[in-house]
Design an enzyme around this catalytic site. Structure first.
Site, PDB file in Angstrom:
ATOM      1  CG  ASP A   1      -2.142  -0.874   1.280  1.00  0.00           C
ATOM      2  OD1 ASP A   1      -2.131  -1.752   0.216  1.00  0.00           O
ATOM      3  OD2 ASP A   1      -2.649  -1.255   2.300  1.00  0.00           O
TER       4      ASP A   1
ATOM      5  CG  ASP B   1     -11.333  -1.555  -0.771  1.00  0.00           C
ATOM      6  OD1 ASP B   1     -10.459  -2.425  -0.636  1.00  0.00           O
ATOM      7  OD2 ASP B   1     -11.358  -0.508  -1.424  1.00  0.00           O
TER       8      ASP B   1
END
Ligand code: 1PR
Length: 337
Positions: free
Chosen positions: A63, A208
């Site tokens: 990330d 998500d």
């Protein structure tokens, strides 16, 4: 069927075409470097499922975002919160993207993913530092590279910039909502356009979802599952609400409905995160991953929650996931080669 044992434990087997199918791929470098494995033919087979019979992949995820000083860093959140619990509340900095990707490649990762987690603000393939990261990484890392975060349009200007796959999050949610509402494939969404130009295999949809507990499956219009662990008030069911903008906004669509819709729109693979499990190290959300990997025919990458090696074998044994992705466990160097 030949089975490979490491220290008495089954870690891989040879399929009918003599390809090695890893059950615990995180041990791969140990397998090759220690030469501690042996073969046997009389061990029980792993369960038959709908999933691809190709080797299960283990993916290292980075990330990436700009920290408060303006540097592009690898970060990692707890349930998507990437800021330290200190007075300064700074973005957690775990290292440099190119260096870490190179290390994970050497350690035996099958693929590397870069997610520009503030991509909903900036378009990553128009973002020069991110392009540099991809370019330098692809000089030394020879496994498939995925890049995502902020993909909203199809653009030819930078092509895929050294990436093998493009991951789409928020924009795929809007595209799926519209498709479910109208039943029409416009051909104009980023998902449809990128898959038409580069092929379905180049498009990953990153989901998500957040778990929402309910008492009965009919309480919502979305697909719900009976959960292994009941909710805080004893709820026995849950549905998985999709979010956009890095988990900041819940949308009126479930992970199941989204997965089915994006498969029809041309996604080649699904990266299935779970906000509740992210960074917790308590294992993947098996209920969610089973739900989605039983529902679609494209490969599903299980993500969020890996804390020990056994979590990888568990997700491959209990679901039809084709790959497992993790971040924190690798950043914290809890799995050694
Ligand atoms: O919506 O197209 O701009 O894409 C944004 C992308 O950035 C999405 O793929 C979304 O998943 C990701 N993202 C956005 N915010 C965050 C955050 O953490 N605040 N990261 C974020 C998502 C989840 C996984 C993580 C696994 C494994 N990160 O990538 O690496 O949960 O973690 P673990 O093994 O440590 O548990 P768009």
């Amino acid at each position: 069927m030949e089975w490979l044992l490491l220290e008495g434990k089954v870690v891989a087997y040879l399929d009918l075409r003599c390809r090695v199918v890893y059950i615990e791929k995180v041990l791969v470098s140990k397998i090759f470097h220690n030469k501690g494995w042996s073969c046997t033919s009389d061990i029980q087979k792993p369960g038959e499922g709908r999933a691809s019979k190709l080797a299960k992949r283990v993916i290292a995820c980075l990330d990436v975002r700009t920290n408060d000083k303006g540097d592009l860093v690898v970060t990692k959140g707890d349930q998507y919160d990437v800021r330290e619990n200190t007075g300064e509340n700074e973005v957690r900095n775990l290292g440099k993207p190119v260096e870490l990707a190179g290390q994970y490649y050497i350690d035996g990762a099958d693929e590397v993913s870069f997610l520009n987690i503030t991509g909903f603000r900036d378009f990553p393939l128009g973002d020069l530092p991110m392009l540099e990261v991809l370019r330098y990484t692809s000089e030394n890392v020879f496994v498939p590279l995925t890049v995502g975060g902020g993909i909203r349009d199809f653009t030819d200007a930078n092509g895929r910039s050294g990436a093998d796959k493009i991951s789409i999050g928020s924009d795929a949610v809007y595209a799926a909502e519209e498709y479910i509402r109208t039943g029409v494939k416009t051909g104009k969404t980023s998902l449809e356009q990128i898959s038409r130009v580069y092929g379905n295999q180049a498009v990953v949809v990153s989901i998500d979802p957040r778990r929402v507990y309910i008492n009965a499956p009919d309480d919502v219009e979305f697909k719900a599952v009976r959960v292994t662990n009941p909710g805080p008030n004893g709820e026995e069911y849950a549905w998985y609400q999709c979010t956009v903008n890095g988990g900041r906004e819940g949308r009126p669509i479930g992970a199941y409905e989204l997965a089915k819709a994006v498969e029809e729109l041309g996604a080649g693979e699904i990266l299935l995160n779970c906000i509740d499990c992210d960074g917790q190290g308590k294992g993947f959300d098996i209920d969610l991953i089973k739900l989605i990997s039983d529902a679609v025919s494209i490969p599903v990458i299980a993500s969020s929650g890996a804390g020990v090696v056994e979590h990888f074998s568990e997700v491959f044994k209990k679901t039809n996931a084709s790959a497992a992705l993790a971040a924190g466990i690798f950043h914290r160097k809890e799995v050694h080669s």
